[in-house]
Design an enzyme around this catalytic site. Structure first.
Site, PDB file in Angstrom:
ATOM      1  N   TYR A  39       0.768   8.840  -2.226  1.00 14.45           N
ATOM      2  CA  TYR A  39       2.202   9.106  -2.056  1.00 14.45           C
ATOM      3  C   TYR A  39       2.654  10.211  -3.023  1.00 14.45           C
ATOM      4  O   TYR A  39       1.832  10.784  -3.751  1.00 14.45           O
ATOM      5  CB  TYR A  39       3.004   7.815  -2.251  1.00 14.45           C
ATOM      6  CG  TYR A  39       2.851   6.838  -1.101  1.00 14.45           C
ATOM      7  CD1 TYR A  39       3.047   7.254   0.215  1.00 14.45           C
ATOM      8  CD2 TYR A  39       2.530   5.510  -1.318  1.00 14.45           C
ATOM      9  CE1 TYR A  39       2.916   6.358   1.274  1.00 14.45           C
ATOM     10  CE2 TYR A  39       2.392   4.607  -0.258  1.00 14.45           C
ATOM     11  CZ  TYR A  39       2.590   5.048   1.037  1.00 14.45           C
ATOM     12  OH  TYR A  39       2.455   4.176   2.089  1.00 14.45           O
ATOM     13  N   CYS A  52     -10.706 -13.795   2.314  1.00  7.05           N
ATOM     14  CA  CYS A  52     -10.449 -12.676   3.220  1.00  7.05           C
ATOM     15  C   CYS A  52     -11.810 -12.179   3.701  1.00  7.05           C
ATOM     16  O   CYS A  52     -12.708 -11.953   2.892  1.00  7.05           O
ATOM     17  CB  CYS A  52      -9.715 -11.590   2.435  1.00  7.05           C
ATOM     18  SG  CYS A  52      -9.737  -9.973   3.206  1.00  7.05           S
ATOM     19  N   ARG A  79       1.240   2.372 -10.878  1.00  6.64           N
ATOM     20  CA  ARG A  79       0.091   2.210  -9.972  1.00  6.64           C
ATOM     21  C   ARG A  79      -0.654   3.531 -10.014  1.00  6.64           C
ATOM     22  O   ARG A  79      -0.103   4.593  -9.700  1.00  6.64           O
ATOM     23  CB  ARG A  79       0.540   1.894  -8.547  1.00  6.64           C
ATOM     24  CG  ARG A  79      -0.635   1.408  -7.673  1.00  6.64           C
ATOM     25  CD  ARG A  79      -0.823  -0.060  -7.834  1.00  6.64           C
ATOM     26  NE  ARG A  79      -2.189  -0.551  -7.740  1.00  6.64           N
ATOM     27  CZ  ARG A  79      -2.706  -1.216  -6.715  1.00  6.64           C
ATOM     28  NH1 ARG A  79      -1.978  -1.427  -5.649  1.00  6.64           N
ATOM     29  NH2 ARG A  79      -3.943  -1.671  -6.765  1.00  6.64           N
ATOM     30  N   ARG A 129      -4.575  -8.970  -0.853  1.00  8.72           N
ATOM     31  CA  ARG A 129      -4.925  -9.833   0.287  1.00  8.72           C
ATOM     32  C   ARG A 129      -5.531 -11.150  -0.190  1.00  8.72           C
ATOM     33  O   ARG A 129      -5.372 -12.188   0.458  1.00  8.72           O
ATOM     34  CB  ARG A 129      -5.930  -9.103   1.192  1.00  8.72           C
ATOM     35  CG  ARG A 129      -5.346  -7.896   1.894  1.00  8.72           C
ATOM     36  CD  ARG A 129      -6.439  -7.012   2.413  1.00  8.72           C
ATOM     37  NE  ARG A 129      -7.278  -6.507   1.335  1.00  8.72           N
ATOM     38  CZ  ARG A 129      -8.316  -5.685   1.487  1.00  8.72           C
ATOM     39  NH1 ARG A 129      -8.648  -5.292   2.694  1.00  8.72           N
ATOM     40  NH2 ARG A 129      -9.011  -5.261   0.463  1.00  8.72           N
ATOM     41  N   GLN A 133       7.904  -2.474  -7.118  1.00  2.11           N
ATOM     42  CA  GLN A 133       7.267  -1.148  -7.139  1.00  2.11           C
ATOM     43  C   GLN A 133       8.191  -0.158  -6.436  1.00  2.11           C
ATOM     44  O   GLN A 133       8.669  -0.450  -5.340  1.00  2.11           O
ATOM     45  CB  GLN A 133       5.930  -1.230  -6.395  1.00  2.11           C
ATOM     46  CG  GLN A 133       5.146   0.071  -6.428  1.00  2.11           C
ATOM     47  CD  GLN A 133       3.888   0.006  -5.584  1.00  2.11           C
ATOM     48  OE1 GLN A 133       3.966  -0.180  -4.371  1.00  2.11           O
ATOM     49  NE2 GLN A 133       2.740   0.163  -6.210  1.00  2.11           N
TER      50      GLN A 133
HETATM   51  C1  LIG Z   1      -1.729  -4.084   4.194  1.00  2.68           C
HETATM   52  C2  LIG Z   1      -1.784  -3.512   2.804  1.00  2.68           C
HETATM   53  C3  LIG Z   1      -0.609  -3.088   2.201  1.00  2.68           C
HETATM   54  C4  LIG Z   1      -0.632  -2.566   0.899  1.00  2.68           C
HETATM   55  N1  LIG Z   1       0.549  -2.178   0.314  1.00  2.68           N
HETATM   56  C5  LIG Z   1       0.523  -1.643  -0.940  1.00  2.68           C
HETATM   57  C6  LIG Z   1       1.744  -1.237  -1.585  1.00  2.68           C
HETATM   58  O1  LIG Z   1       2.856  -1.371  -1.062  1.00  2.68           O
HETATM   59  N2  LIG Z   1       1.636  -0.678  -2.827  1.00  2.68           N
HETATM   60  C7  LIG Z   1       0.428  -0.535  -3.467  1.00  2.68           C
HETATM   61  O2  LIG Z   1       0.396  -0.040  -4.606  1.00  2.68           O
HETATM   62  N3  LIG Z   1      -0.723  -0.947  -2.889  1.00  2.68           N
HETATM   63  C8  LIG Z   1      -0.710  -1.499  -1.658  1.00  2.68           C
HETATM   64  N4  LIG Z   1      -1.877  -1.950  -1.108  1.00  2.68           N
HETATM   65  C9  LIG Z   1      -3.127  -1.965  -1.909  1.00  2.68           C
HETATM   66  C10 LIG Z   1      -3.301  -3.318  -2.624  1.00  2.68           C
HETATM   67  O3  LIG Z   1      -2.381  -3.443  -3.688  1.00  2.68           O
HETATM   68  C11 LIG Z   1      -4.718  -3.512  -3.217  1.00  2.68           C
HETATM   69  O4  LIG Z   1      -4.992  -2.495  -4.142  1.00  2.68           O
HETATM   70  C12 LIG Z   1      -5.825  -3.535  -2.174  1.00  2.68           C
HETATM   71  O5  LIG Z   1      -5.442  -4.240  -1.021  1.00  2.68           O
HETATM   72  C13 LIG Z   1      -7.099  -4.171  -2.758  1.00  2.68           C
HETATM   73  O6  LIG Z   1      -6.866  -5.477  -3.244  1.00  2.68           O
HETATM   74  P1  LIG Z   1      -7.247  -6.804  -2.348  1.00  2.68           P
HETATM   75  O7  LIG Z   1      -8.690  -6.618  -1.963  1.00  2.68           O
HETATM   76  O8  LIG Z   1      -6.989  -7.975  -3.235  1.00  2.68           O
HETATM   77  O9  LIG Z   1      -6.377  -6.761  -1.157  1.00  2.68           O
HETATM   78  C14 LIG Z   1      -1.870  -2.467   0.196  1.00  2.68           C
HETATM   79  C15 LIG Z   1      -3.049  -2.907   0.822  1.00  2.68           C
HETATM   80  C16 LIG Z   1      -3.016  -3.433   2.100  1.00  2.68           C
HETATM   81  C17 LIG Z   1      -4.295  -3.925   2.725  1.00  2.68           C
HETATM   82  S1  SF4 Z   2      -8.782 -11.919   6.636  1.00  3.28           S
HETATM   83 FE1  SF4 Z   2      -8.008 -10.078   7.679  1.00  3.28          FE
HETATM   84  S2  SF4 Z   2      -5.770 -10.359   7.930  1.00  3.28           S
HETATM   85 FE2  SF4 Z   2      -6.520 -11.870   6.418  1.00  3.28          FE
HETATM   86  S3  SF4 Z   2      -6.181 -10.878   4.441  1.00  3.28           S
HETATM   87 FE3  SF4 Z   2      -8.280 -10.397   5.063  1.00  3.28          FE
HETATM   88  S4  SF4 Z   2      -8.159  -8.428   6.131  1.00  3.28           S
HETATM   89 FE4  SF4 Z   2      -6.071  -9.251   6.007  1.00  3.28          FE
END
Ligand SMILES: Cc1cc2nc3c(=O)[nH]c(=O)nc-3n(C[C@H](O)[C@H](O)[C@H](O)COP(=O)(O)O)c2cc1C
Ligand code: SF4
Length: 373
Positions: free
Chosen positions: A169, A338, A216, A315, A105
């Site tokens: 962004y 998570c 994205r 995550r 990305q």
């Molecule tokens: C710590 C963190 C870093 C992330 N970094 C990015 C990133 O670099 N680029 C992006 O498009 N989304 C980023 N996201 C968003 C994730 O791609 C995703 O949309 C979001 O975490 C929800 O999915 P999940 O519940 O599976 O984590 C980030 C999210 C978290 C929590």
């Molecule tokens: S449990 Fe906490 S540290 Fe682990 S992926 Fe989820 S939010 Fe992040």
């Protein structure tokens, strides 16, 4: 054991010529693992090998900066000079060796850049800082930087590149009515505000040729005066028309993530799926849904109900890289989840520290700490 078969989840998909072996993709996740200065580090390579070994069809690597002035932090991967190519080549290879498609990305953080004087479409204050409004000449320069970075992604051996139009962004800052107050051809009605990302996509596509370019996609800023679905749908249609490979849909920006109502919403399983569904109705390109899709059953229902074509796990895959294998073998109940009560990874990276998940075993946490430099 009564094994549930997730037919949709394990059906292959072709995206812009790329063969995906199933519908699972790592959604980009910045964890602060790159070396200081944004170089590829041993921990970054180890982490992405783990992600690719999970069996997910596509691994989209976290945001990498297209310009030194557009980097989100000192540990944000850099893609703004050929000197970063050897590290990026290793990163692509590490993923492809595990038979996953590898994507990077690319991003310009704009008003959220970790620099003394950030730039943005307009001088709109954010977190006690006021960015400088870009001149038209600088806008053209940044478009070229996106194209140069995308070409590096291709040269490094990746299978695709993703433009970061989410999280508030720079690309999103142009589209948002809150952050774009320009009076030239880039500001005003939505048709003008989408001009910058469309020009970036065109320039990138003209430069990389036959190479998939995904996006994205910020569907809703979740702010009263921010970008909403009605306007983001206009961008979705325009990106489709201009040949984007897919739209990876998300909601929220750094200005909405910490609002109590958004914190509550983000604890719900599949909290961004409805946004993906709304965009899928508008644009005839594959759509990725993400956001606490923590169980294979939930993922399967998102696909079966045609809310999305691919499942983005961020995550959810990081906390348990065996998620895909456990889904395939019917061991759903053993998936490490998570916790909606936890926010440790996000808090750690915001403090400039590497993310370590408290749900991991002590051995794994220690191993990641030893690899961090
Ligand atoms: C710590 C963190 C870093 C992330 N970094 C990015 C990133 O670099 N680029 C992006 O498009 N989304 C980023 N996201 C968003 C994730 O791609 C995703 O949309 C979001 O975490 C929800 O999915 P999940 O519940 O599976 O984590 C980030 C999210 C978290 C929590
Ligand atoms: S449990 Fe906490 S540290 Fe682990 S992926 Fe989820 S939010 Fe992040």
């Amino acid at each position: 054991m009564n094994k549930t078969v997730y037919k949709n989840l394990f059906t292959p998909l072709k995206i812009a010529g790329l063969k995906l072996k199933n519908r699972i993709t790592l959604a980009p996740l910045y964890l602060g693992y790159a070396a200081a200065g944004g170089k590829v580090s041993p921990l970054l390579l180890y982490h992405y090998k783990e992600m690719a070994r999970s069996g997910a069809a596509m691994i989209m690597i976290e945001n990498a900066s297209v310009s030194p002035n557009g980097s989100g932090s000192d540990r944000t991967i850099r893609c703004d000079h050929n000197r970063y190519l050897p590290g990026l080549e290793k990163l692509a290879l590490t993923i492809k060796d595990e038979r996953s498609c590898a994507g990077l990305q690319i991003n310009h953080a704009g008003r959220f850049a970790h620099v003394a004087m950030p730039v943005a479409p307009s001088s709109v204050q954010v977190f006690n800082r006021t960015p400088r409004a870009l001149t038209k000449k600088e806008i053209t320069t940044i478009q070229k930087q996106f194209a140069d970075a995308a070409l590096r992604v291709k040269k490094a051996g990746f299978d695709l590149v993703e433009l970061h139009g989410g999280t508030g962004y720079l690309l999103a800052q142009f589209v948002s009515p809150r952050t774009n107050r320009r009076s030239d051809s880039y500001g005003g009605p939505i048709e003008n505000r989408i001009q910058f990302p469309l020009e970036v996509l065109k320039r990138v596509k003209d430069t990389v040729g036959d190479f998939p370019v995904g996006y994205r996609f910020l569907a809703d800023e979740w702010l009263p005066d921010g970008l909403g679905l009605k306007e983001s749908k206009v961008l979705a249609k325009a990106l489709e028309k201009q040949g984007v490979a897919y739209l990876s849909v998300m909601g929220g920006t750094y200005e909405s993530f910490f609002r109590p109502d958004i914190i509550r919403k983000s604890k719900n399983p599949g909290y961004m799926v409805s946004l993906a569904g709304a965009i899928k109705k508008e644009a005839r390109v594959p759509v990725i849904a993400a956001g606490r899709i923590s169980t294979p059953a939930k993922a399967e229902s998102v696909l079966a109900n045609k809310k999305a074509d691919l499942i983005g796990l961020a995550r959810m895959l990081w906390v348990d890289p065996q998620w895909p294998q456990k889904a395939r073998s019917g061991a759903d109940r053993s998936i490490l989840k998570c916790s909606p009560k936890c926010d440790a990874c996000f808090q750690l990276v915001m403090q400039g520290k590497p993310a370590i998940c408290p749900r991991w075993s002590k051995e794994k946490r220690n191993h990641y700490r030893t690899l961090f430099r």
